[in-house]
Design a protein around this motif. Sequence first.
Motif, PDB file in Angstrom:
ATOM      1  N   UNK A   1      37.433  42.322  30.915  1.00 50.24           N
ATOM      2  CA  UNK A   1      38.810  42.383  31.417  1.00 50.24           C
ATOM      3  C   UNK A   1      39.128  41.135  32.234  1.00 50.24           C
ATOM      4  N   UNK A   2      38.167  40.711  33.049  1.00 47.74           N
ATOM      5  CA  UNK A   2      38.379  39.529  33.888  1.00 47.74           C
ATOM      6  C   UNK A   2      38.190  38.223  33.127  1.00 47.74           C
ATOM      7  N   UNK A   3      37.948  38.315  31.805  1.00 41.33           N
ATOM      8  CA  UNK A   3      37.753  37.145  30.941  1.00 41.33           C
ATOM      9  C   UNK A   3      36.602  36.257  31.445  1.00 41.33           C
ATOM     10  N   UNK A   4      35.599  36.928  31.966  1.00 43.82           N
ATOM     11  CA  UNK A   4      34.421  36.193  32.412  1.00 43.82           C
ATOM     12  C   UNK A   4      33.457  35.947  31.254  1.00 43.82           C
ATOM     13  N   UNK A   5      33.637  36.674  30.146  1.00 43.46           N
ATOM     14  CA  UNK A   5      32.747  36.548  28.981  1.00 43.46           C
ATOM     15  C   UNK A   5      33.585  36.037  27.819  1.00 43.46           C
ATOM     16  N   UNK A   6      33.326  34.823  27.338  1.00 46.41           N
ATOM     17  CA  UNK A   6      34.116  34.286  26.224  1.00 46.41           C
ATOM     18  C   UNK A   6      33.606  34.796  24.873  1.00 46.41           C
ATOM     19  N   UNK A   7      34.420  34.624  23.851  1.00 47.62           N
ATOM     20  CA  UNK A   7      33.999  34.922  22.474  1.00 47.62           C
ATOM     21  C   UNK A   7      33.708  36.386  22.236  1.00 47.62           C
ATOM     22  N   UNK A   8      34.531  37.289  22.746  1.00 50.30           N
ATOM     23  CA  UNK A   8      34.262  38.712  22.590  1.00 50.30           C
ATOM     24  C   UNK A   8      35.577  39.458  22.379  1.00 50.30           C
ATOM     25  N   UNK A   9      35.559  40.412  21.514  1.00 49.34           N
ATOM     26  CA  UNK A   9      36.671  41.331  21.275  1.00 49.34           C
ATOM     27  C   UNK A   9      36.082  42.659  20.833  1.00 49.34           C
TER      28      UNK A   9
END
Length: 638
Positions: free
Chosen positions: A151-159
Amino acid sequence: MDEMSTVRTPSTRISARRLIVSATTAVVMLSLCLEASAQVRTARTVLVVYWGSESAPATQRQDAAIRNVLLAQTDVPVNYFAEYLETEEFPTEAASIALRDYIRLKFEARHVDVVIAVASAALQFVLRYRDELFPGVPIVFAATATPQPIVDRMVPGITGVLNDTPFSETLELALQLHPAIKRVFVVASAPSVKGYDERIRSALDSFSNRVELIYIKERTVPSVLAAVKSIPPQSLIFYTRYTPDEPAPNVYPESVARLIADVAPVPVYGVSESYLGNGVVGGMMRTSEALGGRLAETALQILKGTPAENIPISTVPTAPVFDWRQVERWGIDPSKLPTDSKILYRTPTVWEAYGWYIAGTILVVIAQLLLITGLLTHRERRRRAEGIVRARETSLRTSYDRIRQLAGRLINAQEAARASIAQDLHDDICQRLAMLSTAIDRLKNSSGGIQDADTQRVFASLARDTRATFESVRQLSHDLHPATLRVLGLVPAIKTHCTEVAKRHHVRVIFTTEGDLQHVPDDVAVCFFRIAQESLRNGIEHGAAHELTVALTKSGDDIEMTVSDDGRGFSLDSITPSGNGVGVVSMEERARAIGGELYIVSGAKRGTTIRIRAPLKPVQPASLPDDVTRTGSPSVVG
C-alpha cells in the motif's frame, strides 16, 4: 587466354549448381536452428508458491485454473512450476527455510520471469526471500487484504488479486433463506493465521442486533463435534474454517466441515467452495477457478511486457453457490435462491438427463407413425383403386359381352326386319302390283267401249287394288318411320299410332297428356315414340293385353311417359341380351342415349308398366297446325 577463361565446361556448371544447393540448404538449416533457439529463449518461466498442502482440494482447483490459462497461450510459451509452503503441517520457520533452500537449488540455472504467491503466508515468504531467490522478478499475489508495504509502495514490481473471504455476505444470504433463525453458531479457528478471529468478529458484528452470535472455541475436533450436536432448533452453523491447536494428520478445513455437517441438527453454511459436497448448504463464494484465472491473466500481462506496478490490484467477484442435495435435505424453497445462483450436485430429472434422447425417440416414433399412417392410407387408397379398377373391368367385360350379344341380336333383328319387309313386299305389294298389271293387260286387250259393264267392273277392281296397294305401302312406311312424328311432333305421332294399334289389333288404347309438350327435341321425340311403339307391340303380342294406357307428362324440365297394359306380364330375370329380351334392352339403350332413365314393373299375370323419364332440352318450336291439341283430357282409343 581471355577467351579460354570465359569458356565453362559442363563439369564446371554442375559444380556451381551443387555449391548453390549446398549454400541454400545451409541457410535453411541455420534459420531453423535460429528459430528453434529463439523459441527456447522466448519460453518464459512462471513459478507459483501456494500456502498449504498440494493435496488440498482448493489448491488443486486453483492450480488447474492457472495452468489452463497459462499453457493455452501460443504466442507466449510458458514453463510452469508450482511449489508449496506447508506451514500448517510443519513449523513455520523450518518449512520456510526448507522451501527457500529447495527453490534456490532447483532454479539456480533457470531464470524466473514471474512469481505468483497464493495466500498471504505465501506472499510473506516471497517478499522475505525475494532479493535472495528472485531479485527484481515481478510478483502477482492473492491475499485477503493488501499488505501495508505494498500500500505504501515500498515494494516495486508487484500487483495482485484480492480474495477476501465474504463472511458477512454469506451470513446475510443464510438469514434471508432462514428468516426465523434466532441463533448463529460460528465455527472459526485458524491459530496459524494472525488476526483471524478479529477479522471474523469484525465482519459479523453488524448481525448481533438481529440474531444471537455464539462462537464455538473448542480446541479439538471431538469437542467441536460434541458442541455441534447440542445446538438447539431455530439455529444455523456458520463455518469458516477450523484448525485444531495441535496439528493432526489429514485434518483439513474441508474434512472438518464434513464431520460437522454429519452431526449437525441444523443447516451449515460456509465461505469456501471446497466445503461444498461435504455437507455445507452453500454461501457467497469466490471460486478457486475464478481466482486462478485472474492470477494467470495478470501474469500473462506481465509476460507480454506490461510492468507489474502499472497493473491495478483487482478483486474476484462473489457468487451464490449451493449444494442441491443439502437444499433438498433442509427443505429450502428453490424459488428463494438468488437468480444467479450456481447449483452443484443437482440430480437431473429424467427429462433433464435424457431430454434429447426422449425428444429424439418421440420424434422418431412420430415419424414412424406418420410413415406407417401414410403407408396404410396409401395401401387403402390402392385397394380402393384396385377395387374400382376391378369393378370397372367387370363392368367393361359385362358391357362388352352385352354389346357383343346385342350386336348379334341386332344383326339377326335387322335380317328379320329385312326378311319381313321383303315378305310383305313379295306377298302383298308384289301380288297386288301383279294383279294390277294383269287387270291393265285385260283392259288393253278388251274391244269394248269404256262404258261397257265388264270394262267398268275391271276399272272398279283396279281402283280397289290400287287403293289397297297404297294403304299397304303407306302402312309399311309408317311402321318404318311415321311422317307425323317428323311433321306434327311427338304427341300427334303417338296418338295416331295408338289409334292404328287399337284398330289393327282390336284392343282398347287410352292416351293422355299433361303439360306443354309442343317443343320436344327430335332425338327425345324419336326415343319416346319408339319406346311407346315397342311397349304397345310387346303388350299385345307377348302379353296378350286387351287394354293399354299411354300417359305423356311434362314436369319442370323433364318429360315422362308411362305405358301400362293388363297382359300376363313377364319375369324381369328372363330379360337378357342373348335371349328374347332384345326389345327391352333396346329401350334401355335408347333411354340412356338421351340421358334418361327407364323403369319396368312386371310380373306374372299382373301386367306390365314401362316408365321413362328424360330431360327436356329447349329447342326452337316447330310450326304446328292450329287444329292439333297437345294437352287435354284423356283420349280413349278402341
